[in-house]
Motif scaffolding. Structure first.
Motif, PDB file in Angstrom:
ATOM      1  N   GLY A  77      23.096  85.183 -43.275  1.00  9.90           N
ATOM      2  CA  GLY A  77      22.872  83.838 -42.733  1.00  9.90           C
ATOM      3  C   GLY A  77      21.646  83.797 -41.841  1.00  9.90           C
ATOM      4  O   GLY A  77      20.796  84.687 -41.862  1.00  9.90           O
ATOM      5  N   GLY A  78      21.553  82.749 -41.032  1.00  5.80           N
ATOM      6  CA  GLY A  78      20.427  82.616 -40.123  1.00  5.80           C
ATOM      7  C   GLY A  78      19.364  81.688 -40.669  1.00  5.80           C
ATOM      8  O   GLY A  78      19.658  80.701 -41.345  1.00  5.80           O
ATOM      9  N   SER A  79      18.106  82.022 -40.387  1.00  4.68           N
ATOM     10  CA  SER A  79      17.006  81.153 -40.775  1.00  4.68           C
ATOM     11  C   SER A  79      15.952  81.949 -41.521  1.00  4.68           C
ATOM     12  O   SER A  79      15.705  83.126 -41.237  1.00  4.68           O
ATOM     13  N   VAL A  80      15.312  81.288 -42.487  1.00  3.05           N
ATOM     14  CA  VAL A  80      14.280  81.916 -43.299  1.00  3.05           C
ATOM     15  C   VAL A  80      13.092  80.977 -43.394  1.00  3.05           C
ATOM     16  O   VAL A  80      13.253  79.753 -43.481  1.00  3.05           O
ATOM     17  N   VAL A  81      11.897  81.561 -43.370  1.00  2.57           N
ATOM     18  CA  VAL A  81      10.677  80.820 -43.673  1.00  2.57           C
ATOM     19  C   VAL A  81      10.188  81.285 -45.035  1.00  2.57           C
ATOM     20  O   VAL A  81      10.015  82.494 -45.266  1.00  2.57           O
ATOM     21  N   VAL A  82       9.996  80.338 -45.928  1.00  2.00           N
ATOM     22  CA  VAL A  82       9.485  80.623 -47.272  1.00  2.00           C
ATOM     23  C   VAL A  82       8.004  80.274 -47.289  1.00  2.00           C
ATOM     24  O   VAL A  82       7.627  79.130 -46.999  1.00  2.00           O
ATOM     25  N   ILE A  83       7.190  81.239 -47.638  1.00  2.00           N
ATOM     26  CA  ILE A  83       5.744  81.036 -47.714  1.00  2.00           C
ATOM     27  C   ILE A  83       5.382  80.739 -49.164  1.00  2.00           C
ATOM     28  O   ILE A  83       5.490  81.595 -50.030  1.00  2.00           O
ATOM     29  N   GLY A  84       4.978  79.500 -49.423  1.00  2.00           N
ATOM     30  CA  GLY A  84       4.614  79.109 -50.781  1.00  2.00           C
ATOM     31  C   GLY A  84       5.662  78.211 -51.399  1.00  2.00           C
ATOM     32  O   GLY A  84       6.849  78.542 -51.412  1.00  2.00           O
ATOM     33  N   ALA A  85       5.214  77.061 -51.901  1.00  2.00           N
ATOM     34  CA  ALA A  85       6.132  76.095 -52.515  1.00  2.00           C
ATOM     35  C   ALA A  85       5.885  75.976 -54.008  1.00  2.00           C
ATOM     36  O   ALA A  85       5.982  74.896 -54.589  1.00  2.00           O
ATOM     37  N   GLY A  86       5.551  77.112 -54.639  1.00  2.00           N
ATOM     38  CA  GLY A  86       5.514  77.157 -56.092  1.00  2.00           C
ATOM     39  C   GLY A  86       6.914  77.339 -56.641  1.00  2.00           C
ATOM     40  O   GLY A  86       7.913  77.128 -55.937  1.00  2.00           O
ATOM     41  N   TRP A  87       7.024  77.777 -57.895  1.00  2.00           N
ATOM     42  CA  TRP A  87       8.355  77.846 -58.518  1.00  2.00           C
ATOM     43  C   TRP A  87       9.248  78.859 -57.816  1.00  2.00           C
ATOM     44  O   TRP A  87      10.413  78.558 -57.520  1.00  2.00           O
ATOM     45  N   ILE A  88       8.746  80.052 -57.543  1.00  2.00           N
ATOM     46  CA  ILE A  88       9.580  81.054 -56.883  1.00  2.00           C
ATOM     47  C   ILE A  88       9.965  80.584 -55.484  1.00  2.00           C
ATOM     48  O   ILE A  88      11.140  80.640 -55.078  1.00  2.00           O
ATOM     49  N   GLY A  89       8.988  80.117 -54.721  1.00  2.00           N
ATOM     50  CA  GLY A  89       9.284  79.653 -53.371  1.00  2.00           C
ATOM     51  C   GLY A  89      10.282  78.510 -53.355  1.00  2.00           C
ATOM     52  O   GLY A  89      11.225  78.508 -52.546  1.00  2.00           O
ATOM     53  N   ALA A  90      10.100  77.546 -54.247  1.00  2.00           N
ATOM     54  CA  ALA A  90      11.000  76.389 -54.285  1.00  2.00           C
ATOM     55  C   ALA A  90      12.411  76.797 -54.686  1.00  2.00           C
ATOM     56  O   ALA A  90      13.403  76.313 -54.116  1.00  2.00           O
ATOM     57  N   GLU A  91      12.536  77.699 -55.672  1.00  2.00           N
ATOM     58  CA  GLU A  91      13.864  78.119 -56.111  1.00  2.00           C
ATOM     59  C   GLU A  91      14.565  78.969 -55.059  1.00  2.00           C
ATOM     60  O   GLU A  91      15.774  78.821 -54.833  1.00  2.00           O
ATOM     61  N   VAL A  92      13.813  79.851 -54.401  1.00  2.00           N
ATOM     62  CA  VAL A  92      14.416  80.650 -53.337  1.00  2.00           C
ATOM     63  C   VAL A  92      14.847  79.754 -52.181  1.00  2.00           C
ATOM     64  O   VAL A  92      15.936  79.931 -51.604  1.00  2.00           O
ATOM     65  N   ALA A  93      14.011  78.779 -51.832  1.00  2.00           N
ATOM     66  CA  ALA A  93      14.373  77.850 -50.757  1.00  2.00           C
ATOM     67  C   ALA A  93      15.663  77.111 -51.098  1.00  2.00           C
ATOM     68  O   ALA A  93      16.553  76.955 -50.250  1.00  2.00           O
ATOM     69  N   ALA A  94      15.782  76.656 -52.343  1.00  2.00           N
ATOM     70  CA  ALA A  94      17.000  75.956 -52.757  1.00  2.00           C
ATOM     71  C   ALA A  94      18.209  76.876 -52.691  1.00  2.00           C
ATOM     72  O   ALA A  94      19.280  76.494 -52.189  1.00  2.00           O
ATOM     73  N   SER A  95      18.067  78.107 -53.181  1.00  2.00           N
ATOM     74  CA  SER A  95      19.192  79.044 -53.159  1.00  2.00           C
ATOM     75  C   SER A  95      19.607  79.368 -51.731  1.00  2.00           C
ATOM     76  O   SER A  95      20.807  79.436 -51.408  1.00  2.00           O
ATOM     77  N   ALA A  96      18.629  79.587 -50.848  1.00  2.00           N
ATOM     78  CA  ALA A  96      18.954  79.891 -49.456  1.00  2.00           C
ATOM     79  C   ALA A  96      19.652  78.713 -48.783  1.00  2.00           C
ATOM     80  O   ALA A  96      20.615  78.897 -48.021  1.00  2.00           O
ATOM     81  N   ARG A  97      19.179  77.524 -49.080  1.00  2.00           N
ATOM     82  CA  ARG A  97      19.813  76.339 -48.473  1.00  2.00           C
ATOM     83  C   ARG A  97      21.224  76.160 -49.022  1.00  2.00           C
ATOM     84  O   ARG A  97      22.157  75.790 -48.273  1.00  2.00           O
ATOM     85  N   GLN A  98      21.425  76.408 -50.298  1.00  2.00           N
ATOM     86  CA  GLN A  98      22.761  76.304 -50.881  1.00  2.00           C
ATOM     87  C   GLN A  98      23.714  77.330 -50.276  1.00  2.00           C
ATOM     88  O   GLN A  98      24.927  77.092 -50.245  1.00  2.00           O
ATOM     89  N   ARG A  99      23.163  78.442 -49.795  1.00  2.00           N
ATOM     90  CA  ARG A  99      23.981  79.448 -49.128  1.00  2.00           C
ATOM     91  C   ARG A  99      24.166  79.138 -47.640  1.00  2.00           C
ATOM     92  O   ARG A  99      24.782  79.912 -46.921  1.00  2.00           O
ATOM     93  N   GLY A 100      23.599  78.024 -47.183  1.00  2.00           N
ATOM     94  CA  GLY A 100      23.845  77.574 -45.823  1.00  2.00           C
ATOM     95  C   GLY A 100      22.849  78.010 -44.779  1.00  2.00           C
ATOM     96  O   GLY A 100      23.068  77.788 -43.580  1.00  2.00           O
ATOM     97  N   LEU A 101      21.727  78.621 -45.187  1.00  2.00           N
ATOM     98  CA  LEU A 101      20.732  79.046 -44.221  1.00  2.00           C
ATOM     99  C   LEU A 101      19.856  77.876 -43.785  1.00  2.00           C
ATOM    100  O   LEU A 101      19.724  76.880 -44.500  1.00  2.00           O
ATOM    101  N   GLU A 102      19.240  78.032 -42.618  1.00  2.00           N
ATOM    102  CA  GLU A 102      18.201  77.101 -42.191  1.00  2.00           C
ATOM    103  C   GLU A 102      16.898  77.523 -42.871  1.00  2.00           C
ATOM    104  O   GLU A 102      16.499  78.686 -42.788  1.00  2.00           O
ATOM    105  N   VAL A 103      16.255  76.587 -43.546  1.00  2.00           N
ATOM    106  CA  VAL A 103      15.116  76.930 -44.394  1.00  2.00           C
ATOM    107  C   VAL A 103      13.901  76.092 -44.005  1.00  2.00           C
ATOM    108  O   VAL A 103      13.995  74.866 -43.890  1.00  2.00           O
TER     109      VAL A 103
END
Length: 414
Positions: A146-172
């Protein structure tokens, strides 16, 4: 072909695995050696940023073939093994264990690797990249905390990881220098839709700024942005694109330029050597230019074609590019290839997250994307391949089926 021939495939990803499968399927009864740098047997990468990362799919779901497939088909699978040099005159490759392996035909399918940020703090613990299943496992363990994550880059990998992290309840928080996610591929209009999708799910989207440094004692504690902000975090995921692994080919004198240069039948500049997948910059007969595609479908289909080319069969790789993405409850498929366009035409309401977008150049569809609308990829690809001019009003009219927008195959012009 003679059973005393040896066909070697360097790169045990999707393209390499499907090439090996196809060699046997086409009746080749010689020696087939499939060499992979990772200890895992060939697997598919799309789940690594989606359901596998979230823990919704088990490891058995990612593999290309069942465990016994390679032995059953007499494919020598050498894992944890790297090709260190290539001699195209002697038709021989050297492996990191000291073995030298002679080949009659060689396929290079070594893929790509993440671009690494060369900035202060880049070596800190908790600065993660995603390419391999090992990377995904490490990232999943971070999501579990848990906790918070910063995703660097909003391409396909960044966007999908951000979505997965948010679905797991992290602050993104997502950081990207462009004005909207995926701007280079989709443009500002469609990219803004994905910005809103993430914002609606509680992701903090910071566009128009980039990362200057990672800060912390031994592990990353904050991201310093180019405009001076400090973003506190528990870890970082960097997704700023990939670069093709061309070192083996370049060392051997094979022509490279943004990948290994191949013709429309995936031949390289060296006799008996082919390339496929993310690493191949291929001449595309439909577009009349070179295209290097970094998506699952390209590896899936180029591998078998490369196998047939190794056997002397003359197919050209002319499939239109295709990829898909799932973020939250928004699924999409994209077909075509658009470096530039005049406008985007929407069928349906983008605000509903159920629509089709068409990228138009010279009144012709050059790419199409269906979002939460299914079973339309084939007619969209037909619109592109037939190069027919279509009125925007017809494209936007949901009462006209997409398959009825273009003339029949028999009457099509190209």
């Amino acid at each position: 072909m003679s059973s005393d021939q040896t066909f070697v495939i360097v790169g045990a990803g999707l393209a390499g695995a499907k090439a090996a499968e196809s060699l046997r399927g086409e009746g080749f009864d010689g020696r087939v050696v499939l060499i992979g740098a990772e200890p895992e047997r060939p697997y598919e990468r799309p789940p690594l940023s989606k359901d596998y990362l979230r823990g919704e799919a088990g490891r058995e779901k990612i593999y290309v073939h069942d465990e016994g497939f390679y032995a059953e088909h007499d494919i020598e699978l050498s894992l944890g093994c790297t090709a260190t040099s290539l001699d195209t005159t002697a038709r021989e490759i050297a492996l990191d264990g000291g073995e030298r392996l002679r080949y009659d035909r060689l396929l290079i399918a070594v893929g790509a690797e993440p671009r690494r940020l060369q900035i202060p703090g880049g070596e800190l613990d908790g600065v993660l990249y995603l390419r391999s299943v090992e990377d995904s496992d490490a990232l999943r363990e971070r999501l579990d905390r848990g906790g918070s994550v910063v995703v660097i880059g909003a391409g396909w990998i960044g966007a999908e990881v951000a979505a997965s992290a948010r679905q797991r309840g992290l602050e993104v928080t997502v950081l990207d220098p462009m004005t909207v996610p995926l701007e280079r591929v989709l443009g500002t209009e469609v990219g803004a839709i994905y910005r809103d999708v993430h914002a609606d799910h509680g992701v903090r989207m910071l566009h128009g700024t980039s990362v200057a440094a990672f800060e912390g004692t031994t592990a990353v504690e904050r991201v310093r942005t180019s405009d001076g902000r400090g973003l506190e975090c528990d870890f970082v995921v960097v997704g700023v694109g990939v670069q093709p692994r061309t070192e083996l080919a370049a060392q051997a004198g094979i022509a490279v330029d943004n990948g290994i240069l191949v013709d429309e039948r995936l031949h390289t500049s060296a006799p008996g050597v082919f390339a496929a997948g993310d690493v191949a910059n291929a001449q595309h007969p439909f577009y009349g230019e070179r295209i290097r595609v970094e998506h699952w479908a390209n590896a899936l289909h180029q591998g078998p074609l490369a196998a047939r080319a190794m056997l002397g069969q003359g197919d050209a790789y002319d499939r239109l590019p295709y990829f898909f993405s799932d973020q939250y409850d928004v699924g999409m498929e994209y077909a075509g290839f658009a470096r530039s366009w005049d406008r985007v035409v929407f069928r349906g309401d983008p605000a509903s997250r159920e629509f089709v977008a068409f990228w138009i150049a010279d009144d012709r569809v050059v790419a199409g994307m269906n979002v939460n609308v299914w079973d339309v990829t084939d007619p969209i690809q037909r619109l592109i391949s037939e190069r027919v001019a279509i009125d925007d009003r017809r494209l936007a009219d949901p009462d006209i089926a997409i398959e009825d927008l273009a003339p029949s195959q028999e009457g099509a012009t190209s």
